[in-house]
Write a protein that holds these residues in place. Structure first.
Motif, mmCIF file in Angstrom:
data_model
loop_
_atom_site.group_PDB
_atom_site.id
_atom_site.type_symbol
_atom_site.label_atom_id
_atom_site.label_comp_id
_atom_site.label_asym_id
_atom_site.label_seq_id
_atom_site.Cartn_x
_atom_site.Cartn_y
_atom_site.Cartn_z
ATOM 1 N N ARG A 103 5.401 9.056 -8.075
ATOM 2 C CA ARG A 103 4.013 8.598 -7.958
ATOM 3 C C ARG A 103 3.832 7.177 -8.489
ATOM 4 O O ARG A 103 2.770 6.572 -8.296
ATOM 5 N N PHE A 104 4.856 6.628 -9.142
ATOM 6 C CA PHE A 104 4.779 5.267 -9.689
ATOM 7 C C PHE A 104 5.613 4.329 -8.828
ATOM 8 O O PHE A 104 6.788 4.589 -8.557
ATOM 9 N N VAL A 105 5.008 3.230 -8.379
ATOM 10 C CA VAL A 105 5.686 2.221 -7.563
ATOM 11 C C VAL A 105 5.888 0.984 -8.428
ATOM 12 O O VAL A 105 4.926 0.273 -8.744
ATOM 13 N N ALA A 106 7.146 0.729 -8.819
ATOM 14 C CA ALA A 106 7.433 -0.359 -9.749
ATOM 15 C C ALA A 106 7.232 -1.735 -9.133
ATOM 16 O O ALA A 106 6.827 -2.680 -9.805
ATOM 17 N N ASP A 107 7.532 -1.872 -7.843
ATOM 18 C CA ASP A 107 7.392 -3.159 -7.167
ATOM 19 C C ASP A 107 6.781 -2.930 -5.784
ATOM 20 O O ASP A 107 7.483 -2.604 -4.834
ATOM 21 N N PRO A 108 5.469 -3.072 -5.651
ATOM 22 C CA PRO A 108 4.807 -2.756 -4.379
ATOM 23 C C PRO A 108 5.177 -3.684 -3.235
ATOM 24 O O PRO A 108 4.897 -3.380 -2.078
ATOM 25 N N TRP A 109 5.820 -4.833 -3.533
ATOM 26 C CA TRP A 109 6.190 -5.768 -2.467
ATOM 27 C C TRP A 109 7.497 -5.372 -1.795
ATOM 28 O O TRP A 109 7.764 -5.779 -0.668
ATOM 29 N N THR A 110 8.328 -4.611 -2.473
ATOM 30 C CA THR A 110 9.623 -4.241 -1.879
ATOM 31 C C THR A 110 9.748 -2.741 -1.611
ATOM 32 O O THR A 110 10.465 -2.342 -0.704
ATOM 33 N N ALA A 111 9.076 -1.942 -2.403
ATOM 34 C CA ALA A 111 9.201 -0.489 -2.241
ATOM 35 C C ALA A 111 8.502 -0.030 -0.953
ATOM 36 O O ALA A 111 7.440 -0.538 -0.585
#
Length: 367
Positions: A103-111
């Motif tokens: 549920r946690f997206v560490a890097d929204p630009w690459t994930a």
């Protein structure tokens, strides 16, 4: 473009995009524009421009200069090297990664998190800067009935640009007017004053210096007025109550291990070290890194966010002090040889060279 301020507008118009002098193209459009400009750049006689699609993973010193090692196994020799690595990913949040898992997206630009939005209703955006604004607009379309909450330590949003030029009486005119001198003023401050600015005033400066477009400001107001987006401070939210949490806390410092193999290798070799304020790379003007042994590496030159600490947001494209210097083998002359000692570094201000300041720390970013 230098000498042609209308170049971008004409480029967009030729591709069916109606942009005015105060318009703000998207990052994707601007990236396409830069690629187009590079395609058309005039290469001087006797020089060449070659683009290589690969990943730089190491940098070695040689008797002739430098050798950049690529992931493919090949290497590129050079007299001088310009390091323009872009922004690192957001500050890591290991405790949230452990608590929230997928549920946690560490890097929204690459994930690749967008295909997994089925069933998602409540989204927490950690950070209230420009990255959050971009993602909030996108999420409004992806989740028409979604509930968005943005949270940061202070809960403050970037200021907005004005729609039309003013008569010079607006505060934005003052901020924009100091841009050309900001780095010189910064360099003239005592180390203690730089530290105080970084810890006390830098956040407010960034909110006023790095502003959102008028269109984004209008969109943000609408999202908040209709209840789609709510802005909170950190103590007011509980990440575990959300279906998805996106890390929008802004990039970590460039000299941080784990985000780029070239940076990792340079840190291991002592070719780069953090600035004393923890904001970027330890540099001397116009962008040469200081090695662990105090040598100033005058044939290396950093651009972009690595320069944080050497300035406070003046020019985003600082010019090298060595006119005609190139990045390829045989491309230009050297600036005073391979390097010099840090105690003989060029002054950062026109007054006089300052000694190396005392070490001060800056707390790590926390959402």
């Amino acid at each position: 473009m230098d000498g042609d301020p209308g170049h971008l507008i004409r480029w967009c118009a030729a591709r069916g995009m109606d942009l005015g002098a105060r318009s703000f193209p998207t990052r994707k459009v601007y990236g396409q524009y830069l690629t187009s400009v590079l395609d058309e750049v005039a290469v001087p006689d006797g020089s060449s421009l070659r683009r290589v699609r690969d990943q730089a993973i190491d940098l070695h010193r040689t008797e002739e200069g430098w050798q950049t090692v690529l992931a493919s196994g090949s290497a590129i020799p050079a007299d001088k090297v310009v390091l323009a690595l872009g922004n690192p990913p957001a500050h890591p949040q290991p405790h949230l990664q452990q608590e929230l898992g997928d549920r946690f997206v560490a890097d929204p630009w690459t994930a690749d998190w967008r295909p997994a939005l089925a069933g998602v209703r409540r989204v927490l955006l950690l950070g209230t800067g420009l990255t959050m604004l971009d993602l909030a607009v996108e999420l409004e379309h992806l989740l028409p009935r979604g509930e968005l909450v943005a949270a940061s330590r202070r809960g403050r949003l970037p200021a907005a640009h004005v729609v039309e030029p003013t008569d010079g009486s607006d505060w934005r005119d003052a901020v924009d007017g100091v841009r050309g001198f900001a780095n010189q003023l910064w360099a003239g401050l005592e180390p203690e004053d730089q530290s105080r600015f970084a810890s006390t005033y830098a956040h407010g400066w960034d909110l006023h210096r790095h502003r959102m477009s008028p269109a984004m400001s209008h969109h943000l107001t609408r999202l908040r007025d209709n209840g789609t987006l709510v802005v909170r401070t950190v103590p007011e939210v509980s990440p575990g109550e959300f279906d998805l949490v996106l890390n929008c806390t802004g990039p970590r410092p460039v000299p941080t291990r784990g985000w780029n193999p070239l940076v990792d290798a340079m840190l291991e070799r002592g070719l780069v070290r953090p600035h004393r304020l923890g904001l970027g790379v330890d540099l001397v003007q116009p962008g040469h890194p200081v090695a662990d042994d105090e040598e100033v590496l005058t044939d290396l030159f950093w651009l972009g966010s690595a320069r944080k600490g050497a300035g406070v947001g003046g020019r985003s494209d600082p010019r090298p002090a060595c006119p005609g210097g190139g990045t390829g083998r045989g491309g230009g002359h050297r600036c005073g040889g391979r390097g010099r000692r840090a105690d003989a570094r060029a002054p950062l201000s026109p007054d006089a060279r300052r000694g190396r300041p005392r070490e001060v720390s800056r707390p790590a970013s926390s959402w």
